[in-house]
Write a protein that holds these residues in place. Sequence first.
Motif, PDB file in Angstrom:
ATOM      1  N   PRO A 104      26.984  49.645 -27.745  1.00 54.15           N
ATOM      2  CA  PRO A 104      26.407  50.766 -27.012  1.00 54.15           C
ATOM      3  C   PRO A 104      26.312  52.077 -27.787  1.00 54.15           C
ATOM      4  N   GLY A 105      26.766  52.129 -29.021  1.00 55.18           N
ATOM      5  CA  GLY A 105      26.323  53.256 -29.828  1.00 55.18           C
ATOM      6  C   GLY A 105      27.344  54.255 -30.340  1.00 55.18           C
ATOM      7  N   ALA A 106      28.621  53.971 -30.161  1.00 56.87           N
ATOM      8  CA  ALA A 106      29.614  54.948 -30.633  1.00 56.87           C
ATOM      9  C   ALA A 106      29.511  55.125 -32.153  1.00 56.87           C
ATOM     10  N   VAL A 116      19.728  48.642 -34.430  1.00 52.42           N
ATOM     11  CA  VAL A 116      19.132  47.400 -33.915  1.00 52.42           C
ATOM     12  C   VAL A 116      20.120  46.753 -32.958  1.00 52.42           C
ATOM     13  N   ASP A 117      19.628  46.240 -31.859  1.00 52.90           N
ATOM     14  CA  ASP A 117      20.471  45.417 -30.989  1.00 52.90           C
ATOM     15  C   ASP A 117      19.571  44.495 -30.195  1.00 52.90           C
ATOM     16  N   ILE A 118      20.144  43.342 -29.853  1.00 56.29           N
ATOM     17  CA  ILE A 118      19.319  42.369 -29.136  1.00 56.29           C
ATOM     18  C   ILE A 118      19.328  42.651 -27.629  1.00 56.29           C
ATOM     19  N   ALA A 143      19.220  46.690 -22.550  1.00 58.36           N
ATOM     20  CA  ALA A 143      19.878  47.683 -21.697  1.00 58.36           C
ATOM     21  C   ALA A 143      20.955  48.418 -22.482  1.00 58.36           C
ATOM     22  N   ARG A 144      21.654  47.679 -23.329  1.00 58.30           N
ATOM     23  CA  ARG A 144      22.708  48.331 -24.135  1.00 58.30           C
ATOM     24  C   ARG A 144      22.079  49.282 -25.151  1.00 58.30           C
ATOM     25  N   LEU A 145      20.936  48.886 -25.673  1.00 58.68           N
ATOM     26  CA  LEU A 145      20.271  49.751 -26.653  1.00 58.68           C
ATOM     27  C   LEU A 145      19.758  51.031 -25.972  1.00 58.68           C
ATOM     28  N   ALA A 163      15.801  44.000 -31.195  1.00 60.81           N
ATOM     29  CA  ALA A 163      15.420  42.934 -32.124  1.00 60.81           C
ATOM     30  C   ALA A 163      16.616  42.047 -32.405  1.00 60.81           C
ATOM     31  N   ASP A 164      16.321  40.912 -32.949  1.00 59.71           N
ATOM     32  CA  ASP A 164      17.381  39.994 -33.345  1.00 59.71           C
ATOM     33  C   ASP A 164      17.838  40.373 -34.762  1.00 59.71           C
ATOM     34  N   GLY A 165      19.085  40.760 -34.857  1.00 61.04           N
ATOM     35  CA  GLY A 165      19.614  41.204 -36.153  1.00 61.04           C
ATOM     36  C   GLY A 165      19.648  40.106 -37.196  1.00 61.04           C
ATOM     37  N   THR A 166      19.548  38.862 -36.767  1.00 65.39           N
ATOM     38  CA  THR A 166      19.616  37.786 -37.761  1.00 65.39           C
ATOM     39  C   THR A 166      18.284  37.636 -38.505  1.00 65.39           C
ATOM     40  N   VAL A 202      27.417  45.957 -40.183  1.00 63.68           N
ATOM     41  CA  VAL A 202      27.283  44.752 -39.344  1.00 63.68           C
ATOM     42  C   VAL A 202      28.544  44.680 -38.481  1.00 63.68           C
ATOM     43  N   ASP A 203      28.476  45.311 -37.334  1.00 63.74           N
ATOM     44  CA  ASP A 203      29.612  45.320 -36.411  1.00 63.74           C
ATOM     45  C   ASP A 203      29.338  44.195 -35.416  1.00 63.74           C
ATOM     46  N   ALA A 204      29.638  42.985 -35.866  1.00 60.81           N
ATOM     47  CA  ALA A 204      29.070  41.802 -35.210  1.00 60.81           C
ATOM     48  C   ALA A 204      29.649  41.513 -33.833  1.00 60.81           C
TER      49      ALA A 204
HETATM   50  C1  LIG Z   1      30.652  44.682 -30.993  1.00 64.34           C
HETATM   51  S1  LIG Z   1      29.158  45.109 -30.219  1.00 64.34           S
HETATM   52  C2  LIG Z   1      28.633  46.420 -31.238  1.00 64.34           C
HETATM   53  C3  LIG Z   1      29.292  47.728 -30.940  1.00 64.34           C
HETATM   54  C4  LIG Z   1      28.581  48.899 -31.558  1.00 64.34           C
HETATM   55  N1  LIG Z   1      28.496  48.767 -32.993  1.00 64.34           N
HETATM   56  C5  LIG Z   1      29.238  50.217 -31.201  1.00 64.34           C
HETATM   57  O1  LIG Z   1      29.970  50.777 -32.022  1.00 64.34           O
HETATM   58  O2  LIG Z   1      29.043  50.698 -30.090  1.00 64.34           O
HETATM   59  C6  LIG Z   1      28.108  43.814 -30.703  1.00 64.34           C
HETATM   60  C7  LIG Z   1      26.664  44.019 -30.333  1.00 64.34           C
HETATM   61  O3  LIG Z   1      25.922  42.988 -30.979  1.00 64.34           O
HETATM   62  C8  LIG Z   1      24.783  42.737 -30.179  1.00 64.34           C
HETATM   63  N2  LIG Z   1      24.181  41.456 -30.607  1.00 64.34           N
HETATM   64  C9  LIG Z   1      24.519  40.205 -30.266  1.00 64.34           C
HETATM   65  N3  LIG Z   1      23.706  39.325 -30.879  1.00 64.34           N
HETATM   66  C10 LIG Z   1      22.855  40.043 -31.627  1.00 64.34           C
HETATM   67  C11 LIG Z   1      21.768  39.710 -32.474  1.00 64.34           C
HETATM   68  N4  LIG Z   1      21.407  38.440 -32.692  1.00 64.34           N
HETATM   69  N5  LIG Z   1      21.090  40.709 -33.056  1.00 64.34           N
HETATM   70  C12 LIG Z   1      21.431  42.001 -32.845  1.00 64.34           C
HETATM   71  N6  LIG Z   1      22.443  42.364 -32.053  1.00 64.34           N
HETATM   72  C13 LIG Z   1      23.153  41.406 -31.453  1.00 64.34           C
HETATM   73  C14 LIG Z   1      25.320  42.760 -28.777  1.00 64.34           C
HETATM   74  O4  LIG Z   1      24.279  43.003 -27.849  1.00 64.34           O
HETATM   75  C15 LIG Z   1      26.337  43.895 -28.860  1.00 64.34           C
HETATM   76  O5  LIG Z   1      25.760  45.087 -28.394  1.00 64.34           O
END
Ligand SMILES: C[S@@+](CC[C@H](N)C(=O)[O-])C[C@H]1O[C@@H](n2cnc3c(N)ncnc32)[C@H](O)[C@@H]1O
Length: 560
Positions: A260-262, A280-282, A285-287, A308-311, A405-407
């Motif tokens: 969610p963006g911190a 980028v986030d998939i 709503a979270r984006l 988008a899909d980060g992969t 990459v905060d996966a």
């Molecule tokens: C641990 S959270 C990230 C927290 C964020 N970095 C922060 O500091 O607020 C992981 C995020 O990865 C996203 N996510 C999951 N699969 C993804 C994908 N294939 N591509 C991009 N984002 C993905 C999720 O929607 C989730 O918001």
Amino acid sequence: MLTVDTSSLILWCVQRELQSRPGSARPACISFDRFESTLTDRRMAGPKAIPAHQIKKPTAELGLGRPTSFARLPRSATIRRHFPLQFGLEAELSIGSRVQILESFERARGASVIFMYCRMGSIETTSSVHNQEKGLSLSLPRSFLHFLEENGLDPSIYAMIETIPRYIRFIYYGLHMFHIKRVKPGCESQLVEIENELKCRLEKVSWLSSFYAIPSQIQIAGSKAYQQGKIYGMDAASGASVSALNVSPADHVLDLCCAPGAKLCMLADLLGNTGSLTGVDIARARLAACRTMLQKYSLGDRCRLFVADGTSFSLLPVRSCMETKPCLSGKNDPDIFAEWTAKRSWRDRKKAAKAGNIADLDQIKSTSPELIFYGRYSGVVGLCKNELFRAVDEPSFSGYDRVLVDAECTHDGSLKHIQKFEDWGWETLERRVLDAKRTDSLLHLQLQLLTNGFRLLRVGGTLVYSTCSLTVAQNEDVVKQFLSRNSLSGTSVASYNMWKLQPSGLVEVEEFRIHYALTRKHPKLVGYLLRSSQDWQVDQVLPLYRIPRWGLELLPQSDL
Ligand SMILES: C[S@@+](CC[C@H](N)C(=O)[O-])C[C@H]1O[C@@H](n2cnc3c(N)ncnc32)[C@H](O)[C@@H]1O
């Protein structure tokens, strides 16, 4: 304001709940994990939530035989104490959680209607973990304990949730934009003002610039400092992974899982009015929450956000167009990006609504990135649409300078996140986190995200891979697999003493064991910092250690 006698309500609930469990053995302990109140005045139209500012103090006063106003129960307050109940049982009561059991009570009470949400601790399926050092305990479901055991993790850390401080971070750049006096480290007057407002001391985190620890029970949301965008809540652990990226002015930064963006906000703040930031986030709503945050803190000028899909995300930073003057171009040409406006055309809104209805993430994966926000100096204004969406196969020298990459992970290291399952129900944890199939696909996803993030990194750039899981499988093993797939298996992943080379404020790590905050506590490294070399290979792998909530811990080197 309506008041009821809380103590009789509690007793009533306990009694009811016991009666509604026919056949079950009488538990030795009942846990009300959460306790929420909503007042309904029948003379008014509907339920009336109690405004936070009217809620006076945590319910230390909640005791049997003592009438207490429900309006005094803050939603988030937690008390844990034992109540000797009439029928000789001990009930441990804390505030928070759901299972509405008071509908008939509502009828009985007429105009003073209270919904009390409480849940009997499923003592059959949970067991207590203790932290002897701190004298704390918490109930966890057996399945989670099993998960911890399988992964060699110490369950006692979960008993420490209540003692963990919160952290806040000061926004610098955003304030500057608002022409509000900038809060610089050491700017005591602002600190004192905020301390007075929050009624607590702000304890500076010595190893992390602009972070302060506050007691865990302090809520910042109602404060002016928060509402005016001077501070926001952010784990020191999260700050540490951003700090490890060592962002320099004018860098082009990619945050591949940004919602969610911190961390995104911190990155934007560090960049100030230089460089660019791509989030980028998939999860749409979270984006959107990221967009709201960037706008609230006025940090979005150099930022663009893609669903988008980060992969497979392939868009590079727009290096050449950063100085495009807003509004000069694109005003009348629908193919050129004009300055961002939240007011969208009918066609755009229809498109977004359609996209919003896509329930299946696979569809997002197969569609091209969707731009949901861009700032005035993000490089987007004035660009042709097909220029922006030109994917590049080989990022070579035009890739990002820094990639985070905060996966996605099992979040088991985020104690507060795990605590939420007390509310949501432990079965939700079992379904969402512990399911073996899901865990396997997570590992695959993490590796793919890391691989693609590295692909988008420019030669000589820096990538940080981090998770809030404590398991080796989601951290060390993912990095090792990545290295072996890239013929880098010989690269040492345990060269912790190289850390001191980082001018990131995280120094002297060879002398300290650093946990990744207590919310993500583990006495081991769980993140990695990768650097690429001239020949497009990883040439340094620096482990990123966890940061403790309570400060750095001195440990002998042999324990690292
Ligand atoms: C641990 S959270 C990230 C927290 C964020 N970095 C922060 O500091 O607020 C992981 C995020 O990865 C996203 N996510 C999951 N699969 C993804 C994908 N294939 N591509 C991009 N984002 C993905 C999720 O929607 C989730 O918001």
